[in-house]
Design an enzyme around this catalytic site. Structure first.
Site, PDB file in Angstrom:
ATOM      1  CG  HIS A  40      -8.600  -3.033  -2.267  1.00  0.00           C
ATOM      2  ND1 HIS A  40      -9.859  -2.307  -2.920  1.00  0.00           N
ATOM      3  CD2 HIS A  40      -8.353  -2.167  -1.018  1.00  0.00           C
ATOM      4  CE1 HIS A  40      -9.932  -1.225  -2.170  1.00  0.00           C
ATOM      5  NE2 HIS A  40      -9.314  -0.988  -1.407  1.00  0.00           N
TER       6      HIS A  40
ATOM      7  CG  ASN B 100     -12.508  -0.545   3.820  1.00  0.00           C
ATOM      8  OD1 ASN B 100     -12.767  -1.305   4.911  1.00  0.00           O
ATOM      9  ND2 ASN B 100     -11.475  -0.084   3.972  1.00  0.00           N
TER      10      ASN B 100
ATOM     11  CG  ASP C 192      -2.039   0.945   1.181  1.00  0.00           C
ATOM     12  OD1 ASP C 192      -3.198   0.569   1.347  1.00  0.00           O
ATOM     13  OD2 ASP C 192      -1.651   1.924   1.072  1.00  0.00           O
TER      14      ASP C 192
END
Ligand code: AMP
Length: 140
Positions: free
Chosen positions: A101, A88, A32
């Site tokens: 993801h 999410n 990330d």
């Protein structure tokens, strides 16, 4: 527009760079860019589905198969013994990139990791490339 190509599809298509830790025919995983902790990794199906409920069984199975394996390599590479996985779906549920993801977030011994309220800081690209290489090597 909702159907525009997402940044993750651009990464999958090789149009923009990432610190890749894993790739197979159906899944890619990379660090990330704004991690909660060192080793914060995104595991992404190549299928461009907006939310998990829309994802095919084939891609879902491929994700499920690699999540534990990638988690193990991240734990080994970071020295963490605990971690969170979050996923999410929808803008009100904290989704900001509209391509499915899973976040794997090491909970480091110094306390860095998922905290409330969420706190992240920008990635250090030089350290990230070494870390991504180490996770790739540790994948069994
Ligand atoms: P979410 O809020 O669950 O949609 O998470 C999206 C994540 O994608 C965030 O944690 C971002 O930091 C991350 N992100 C956005 N752009 C990139 C990028 N180019 N490379 C790596 N991670 C990214």
């Amino acid at each position: 527009m909702e159907d525009d190509k997402t940044i993750f599809s651009m990464i999958i298509d090789g149009e923009i760079p990432c610190h890749k830790v894993y790739e197979d025919d159906l899944v890619i995983a990379f660090l990330d860019i704004n991690p909660f902790s060192t080793g914060h990794t995104l595991v992404v199906p190549k299928e461009a589905s907006r939310t998990l409920d829309k994802l095919s069984d084939e891609s879902s199975g491929a994700l499920g198969r690699v999540l534990p394996r990638i988690s193990r390599a991240i734990l080994s590479a970071t020295g963490a013994e605990e971690f969170n996985i979050i996923q999410n779906n929808g803008p009100n549920a904290f989704q900001s990139v509209f391509h499915v993801h899973f976040h794997i977030i090491p909970k480091l011994k110094d306390g860095r990791g998922l905290t409330f309220p969420f706190r992240s800081s920008p990635i250090n690209h030089e350290e990230a490339e070494k870390l991504a290489e180490s996770i790739r090597e540790l994948l069994d």
